[in-house]
Write a protein that holds these residues in place. Structure first.
Motif, PDB file in Angstrom:
ATOM      1  N   UNK B  76      12.348  15.646  63.361  1.00  0.00           N
ATOM      2  CA  UNK B  76      12.531  16.444  64.585  1.00  0.00           C
ATOM      3  C   UNK B  76      13.497  17.592  64.315  1.00  0.00           C
ATOM      4  N   UNK B  79      11.861  20.229  61.678  1.00  0.00           N
ATOM      5  CA  UNK B  79      10.792  21.078  62.200  1.00  0.00           C
ATOM      6  C   UNK B  79      11.227  21.831  63.459  1.00  0.00           C
ATOM      7  N   UNK B  81      11.454  20.637  66.402  1.00  0.00           N
ATOM      8  CA  UNK B  81      10.880  20.092  67.632  1.00  0.00           C
ATOM      9  C   UNK B  81      11.933  19.395  68.478  1.00  0.00           C
ATOM     10  N   UNK B  82      13.087  19.123  67.879  1.00  0.00           N
ATOM     11  CA  UNK B  82      14.155  18.498  68.655  1.00  0.00           C
ATOM     12  C   UNK B  82      14.539  19.392  69.836  1.00  0.00           C
TER      13      UNK B  82
END
Lengths: 238, 244
Positions: B76, B79, B81-82
C-alpha cells in the motif's frame, strides 16, 4: 465549502506549506499552480485529511477536517498524485470497493457506475486488471473512483497528466461541467488548462501563496502577457 | 461493520488474484506433511494422535506467515494506494483489523486443507478428536499472533523483503523463548521470575499445552492479547508513518 486558514506544514526542518489561507465556494474551480515542490500536493493531502497540518485549521462545509475526519471524507472525492490504484483489481471491482466503503449499496453502485463509466470513458477496460491498462486509462479510473459517490467537493491532483490531447479536452469539459455545482480544486503544471477550466487561479511557490485571482484579471494586471511568462516571472523572481 | 467486511473481502480477493495464495498453500501443505511423516515419525510412533503434526506448526509459521503479511501494508505504501485508502471514510483501526482478518481467514483456509491428515489418523486408529480440534483451534490462535506481528512490521517499511526478514526474525524470537537452549542461557544469571516471564511469553509453550489436551482459557487469552497488542501497535505505526 472549503476554508483553509493559516495552515503550515513542516517536515522536520523543511517547511512545505507556509501560512496558507484560501477559500473555495461551490461552483468554483480553483486552479492550483506552482513549480514542483511548491506544496500543492501537500496542501491537497491536508484538505483530504491524509496528513495533518502542523498549524492552522481546514474546514469542509463548516466541519473541521482534524476533529471530524470521517464526515469530511464522505463529502470529498480525491484523485491523489500519480493516481494510485490497486493494480491487481479490475476497474469494476476497484470502483465497487470504493463505493461500498463509502456506504453505497448494490443498487446505488450500479446507478452510479453507469454514469461514471460514461463520464470517464472507461467502458472498454472495465473488466481488465488495472496493471495492464495504459497510463491514460489508469488516470481515468482514478478519476472515476473520485466521482463514484457524486461528491460535493473534488480535489484532483494533476487530473490530465498522461492523457492524450483528446482525452485532455474531454476531462476539461467534464471538469467545466461539474464545476457549475461542485467546489473543485485541481493542481496542474499546464497553464493553458487554467485558462480552459479554472474560474480562479492560485499560484504558490515555496509553500507561500503569491497570487489568488481569476485568470483574466491575472493577464490584465500583467499587461496581457501569456500565462507562461507570468508564471515564470512570479515564481522565479520571488 | 459493512466497511470492515468490505476491506476483508478486498484483501482476501487480492491474495487469490496472484499466484502467492496457491504457492503458499502448496508449500504449507508440503512442508507440514513431510515434517509430520519424516521428522515427526508419524507412523513409527504408532500413536493415534496428531502431536507430530502440530509440533511443527510454529516452525512452519515462522517461515511462511511473514510471506503472507509482508505485502499487507508495505505494498500500500509503495504503490501509494495508502493515500486512497486513508482518504476513504474509514478509520485506520478498521483498515488494520480488516487486513488482519483477511490474512487470518487465509490461514484458516490453509489449515482446513490439512484435513487428509485428520482422516488418516482416524482411519488408522481411534484418536481423541476433541484434542485434535483443540490443536487446530490453538494453531489458528497462534497463527493470529504471528500474523499480527507480521502485519505490524509490514507497516514499518515500503520494502516487502525487509518486511519479510524482520517479521520472520521477530516471530522466531517469540518462539525461541520457550526452547530450553535459550532458557538455560537466562537461567544461569537471571532471577527465576524473569526466566518464567520469558518462557511464558513464548508462543511455543502455550501451544504445546493446548496440543497436549490441556485446554485452558489463559492460553487462548495469551494469544488474543498478543494479537490485540500488535494490532494496536500496527495502528500507531500506520498513523505515524503516513506523516513522513
Amino acid at each position: 465549502m472549503i476554508s483553509i486558514s493559516n495552515i503550515t506544514k513542516k517536515f522536520d526542518d523543511f517547511t512545505a506549506v507556509d501560512n496558507l489561507s484560501m477559500a473555495v465556494k461551490s461552483g468554483e474551480v480553483l486552479g492550483f499552480l506552482g513549480p514542483n515542490g511548491a506544496g500543492k500536493s501537500t496542501t491537497m493531502k491536508m484538505i483530504t485529511g491524509f496528513i495533518k497540518p502542523t498549524e492552522g485549521t481546514i474546514k469542509v462545509k463548516g466541519m473541521n477536517v482534524e476533529t471530524n475526519p470521517i464526515e469530511c471524507k464522505k463529502l470529498i472525492g480525491y484523485l491523489p498524485e500519480g493516481a494510485p490504484l490497486y493494480g491487481d483489481m479490475t476497474p469494476m471491482n476497484m470502483l465497487k470497493f470504493v463505493a461500498y466503503t463509502r456506504g453505497m449499496n448494490l443498487q446505488e453502485f450500479k446507478t452510479a457506475l453507469d454514469i461514471v463509466v460514461i463520464k470517464t470513458e472507461i467502458t472498454d477496460v472495465i473488466n481488465q486488471p488495472i496493471d495492464t491498462l495504459s497510463k491514460g486509462y489508469k488516470r481515468r479510473v482514478g478519476l472515476a473512483q473520485a466521482l463514484i459517490h457524486d461528491p460535493e467537493i473534488l480535489i484532483l491532483d494533476e487530473p490530465t497528466d498522461g492523457l492524450d490531447p483528446n482525452q485532455k479536452h474531454h476531462v476539461r469539459n467534464l471538469i467545466n461541467e461539474m464545476g457549475k455545482e461542485k467546489a473543485i480544486i485541481i493542481s496542474t503544471h499546464i497553464l493553458e488548462e487554467v485558462d480552459a477550466v479554472c474560474s480562479r487561479a492560485c499560484i504558490i511557490a515555496k509553500g507561500k501563496k503569491i497570487i489568488d485571482s481569476n485568470p483574466k484579471e491575472l493577464k490584465k494586471s500583467f499587461k496581457n502577457k501569456n500565462l507562461d511568462s507570468i508564471f515564470r516571472e512570479i515564481t522565479l523572481n520571488k | 461493520m459493512n466497511v470492515l467486511l468490505n476491506i476483508v473481502k478486498r484483501e482476501l480477493a487480492s491474495y487469490f488474484s496472484t499466484p502467492l495464495a496457491y504457492v503458499f498453500i502448496v508449500i504449507f501443505l508440503t512442508l507440514i506433511g513431510s515434517f509430520t511423516f519424516y521428522l515427526g515419525n508419524f507412523f513409527v510412533r504408532g500413536q493415534a494422535d496428531l502431536n507430530s503434526f502440530f509440533a511443527f506448526h510454529p516452525w512452519v509459521y515462522i517461515l511462511l506467515i511473514p510471506a503472507v503479511t509482508m505485502r499487507l501494508w508495505a505494498e500500500e505504501r509503495k504503490s501509494g494506494t495508502i493515500e486512497l485508502l486513508m482518504t476513504l471514510p474509514l478509520t485506520t483501526t478498521q483498515s488494520v483489523i480488516g487486513k488482519f482478518f483477511a490474512a487470518w481467514i487465509f490461514i484458516f483456509i490453509a489449515l482446513i486443507l490439512t484435513f487428509p491428515i485428520w482422516i488418516t489418523v482416524n482411519y488408522l486408529g481411534q484418536p481423541d478428536n476433541g484434542v485434535i480440534l483443540a490443536g487446530y483451534v490453538g494453531s489458528l490462535f497462534m497463527s493470529g499472533a504471528y500474523l499480527s506481528i507480521g502485519s505490524c512490521i509490514s507497516a514499518i517499511t515500503k520494502n516487502q523483503v525487509i518486511a519479510f526478514v524482520v517479521a520472520a526474525t521477530v516471530c522466531f524470537i517469540f518462539t525461541m523463548t520457550g526452547v530450553d537452549i535459550v532458557l538455560n542461557f537466562f537461567k544461569v544469571w537471571a532471577p527465576e521470575f524473569l526466566v518464567s516471564t520469558i518462557s511464558s511469553m513464548s508462543f511455543l509453550t502455550h501451544f504445546e499445552s493446548i496440543t497436549k489436551g490441556v485446554i485452558e482459557i489463559r492460553d487462548f487469552l495469551f494469544y488474543l492479547s498478543v494479537i490485540v497488542f500488535w494490532l494496536f501497535l500496527n495502528v500507531v505505526v500506520v498513523e505515524f508513518k503516513k506523516f513522513n
